[in-house]
Design a protein around this motif. Structure first.
Motif, PDB file in Angstrom:
ATOM      1  N   TYR A 119      -3.564  -8.502   3.668  1.00  0.00           N
ATOM      2  CA  TYR A 119      -4.366  -7.260   3.579  1.00  0.00           C
ATOM      3  C   TYR A 119      -4.991  -6.946   4.933  1.00  0.00           C
ATOM      4  O   TYR A 119      -5.198  -7.857   5.749  1.00  0.00           O
ATOM      5  CB  TYR A 119      -5.492  -7.439   2.533  1.00  0.00           C
ATOM      6  N   PRO A 158       1.182  -7.930  -6.312  1.00  0.00           N
ATOM      7  CA  PRO A 158       0.219  -7.756  -5.223  1.00  0.00           C
ATOM      8  C   PRO A 158       0.709  -8.412  -3.930  1.00  0.00           C
ATOM      9  O   PRO A 158       1.452  -9.387  -3.958  1.00  0.00           O
ATOM     10  CB  PRO A 158      -1.040  -8.444  -5.739  1.00  0.00           C
ATOM     11  N   ILE A 164      -7.160  -4.341  -8.083  1.00  0.00           N
ATOM     12  CA  ILE A 164      -5.768  -4.282  -7.605  1.00  0.00           C
ATOM     13  C   ILE A 164      -5.280  -5.663  -7.145  1.00  0.00           C
ATOM     14  O   ILE A 164      -4.281  -5.778  -6.438  1.00  0.00           O
ATOM     15  CB  ILE A 164      -5.585  -3.208  -6.496  1.00  0.00           C
ATOM     16  N   GLN A 209      -1.560  -0.118  -3.395  1.00  0.00           N
ATOM     17  CA  GLN A 209      -2.633  -1.109  -3.168  1.00  0.00           C
ATOM     18  C   GLN A 209      -3.474  -0.622  -1.990  1.00  0.00           C
ATOM     19  O   GLN A 209      -3.358  -1.124  -0.854  1.00  0.00           O
ATOM     20  CB  GLN A 209      -2.027  -2.482  -2.871  1.00  0.00           C
ATOM     21  N   CYS A 250       0.842  -1.212   0.000  1.00  0.00           N
ATOM     22  CA  CYS A 250       0.000   0.000   0.000  1.00  0.00           C
ATOM     23  C   CYS A 250       0.869   1.251   0.000  1.00  0.00           C
ATOM     24  O   CYS A 250       0.467   2.295  -0.514  1.00  0.00           O
ATOM     25  CB  CYS A 250      -0.967   0.011   1.177  1.00  0.00           C
TER      26      CYS A 250
END
Ligand SMILES: Cc1ncc(COP(=O)(O)O)c(C=O)c1O
Length: 344
Positions: A153, A149, A98, A63, A58
């Motif tokens: 998360y 990626p 994303i 992201q 991020c």
């Protein structure tokens, strides 16, 4: 569902009448983590900071996506959130684009319920015109140095009380068409809510503000011939024939407020047109509105382009009607015929 006792809990140390739209630390936010292919249950956290790898995606590769929605203390005393399922679906569009994991819609709504309930005393009282702003944030937190990626998360949902945007009734603003910048690319990420889109809009928005125009209006990035949207809200207009017209474009955010206003306009017997709107058509509107969660509708009384100034009705009767209908549903003063309100 919240008990009567929980619902009657309203903080006494906040001056609800003077609340604006700004960050305020509250009791907690809720955080769910995605690791080893699955989401954690979601934990309430009282620490208002986060810690992560310095190589988190991020931070380096953008992201990061977010959402914005509101909870209202209604006329009957219940607290209800406006269309959280729609925000969950839009967040999933961002996640897919994303290459992050999606979030089950019901799980998202339950997280919203939990964080609102834990901060129920921060929901402004009915009649104050305020609401609890809910800001979900979705970020890739796993380390990557090659562009790829993340495997991990976080979904954080923070909340804060916000005041009524219009303290003395709706006030019209002037808008300026941005001719020398775009906020999105033609087939880029304008349709979703990535943090990077807003970074791209900061400079043109500041330039417009300095010239006396609080809101920038972006044209479609491919041709600059068609209207796209305002910096942080969708564009719609009431034609001189009384129809609700709003742009169809592959570079604008699907506003939940706009979608809801289109339904309300239809319910009021108005014709709804979702189509390309050429910049030369700006003179054909009686009223123009900017719509979004924060304000619902901002009336626009003037739009300035590089070679024209267009003026619109200063008392915007149709926008007022749409605004009142929307707020009536949100505060439980009008029947929720489309089942938009989610009770906590
Ligand atoms: C670029 C942009 N367009 C439109 C909107 C309005 O969307 P919504 O009505 O879902 O708040 C927002 C605000 O979220 C926005 O940032």
């Amino acid at each position: 569902m919240a008990s009567k006792e929980e619902l009657s809990n309203i903080r006494k140390d906040i001056d609800w009448a003077s609340l604006g739209f700004s960050y305020m630390p509250v009791r907690s936010h809720i955080r769910a983590s995605f690791k080893d292919g699955k989401w954690s249950e979601g934990e309430l956290c009282t620490d208002h900071t986060i810690s992560m790898s310095i190589a988190a995606t991020c931070l380096h590769y953008g992201q990061a996506a977010f959402e914005g929605l509101k909870a209202f203390r209604c006329k009957d005393g219940a607290v209800r959130v406006f269309r959280p399922d729609e925000n969950a679906r839009r967040l999933n569009l961002s996640a897919e684009r994303i290459l992050g994991p999606t979030i089950p819609v019901d799980f998202f709504c339950e997280l919203v319920r939990k964080v609102v309930l834990d901060n129920i005393d921060y929901v402004p009282p009915y009649g104050s015109g305020g609401s609890l702003y809910i800001r979900p944030l979705y970020i890739g937190v796993g380390p990557q140095i090659g562009v790829a990626p993340s495997d991990e998360y976080e979904l954080l949902i923070m909340v804060m009380p916000v005041g009524p945007y219009y303290k003395g009734g709706m006030k019209p603003v002037h808008a300026m068409v941005i001719e020398d910048y775009d906020r999105a690319a033609p087939l880029g990420t304008g349709t979703i809510k990535l943090g990077g889109n807003y970074a791209a809009s900061l400079k043109p928005a500041k330039a417009a503000k300095e010239k006396g125009f609080p809101i920038p209006l972006f044209m479609d990035p491919k041709t600059h011939e068609y209207v796209d949207e305002f910096g942080t809200s969708n564009f719609f207009g009431i034609t001189k024939e009384g129809a609700y017209a709003t742009p169809a474009s592959s570079s604008i955010l699907g506003s939940i407020t706009n979608k809801s206003l289109q339904q309300i306009a239809q319910d009021l017997g108005m014709k709804v047109e979702k189509r390309q709107i050429h910049r030369n058509e700006l003179g054909n509107f009686a009223e123009i509105g900017a719509c979004g969660t924060a304000v619902v509708i901002t009336p626009v009384s003037e739009i300035v382009t590089k070679d024209q100034t267009y003026k619109y009705e200063e008392n915007f009767p149709t926008l007022k009607k749409l605004y009142d209908a929307m707020q009536g549903i949100q505060y439980g003063e009008l029947p929720d015929t489309h089942n938009w309100m989610f009770e906590v």
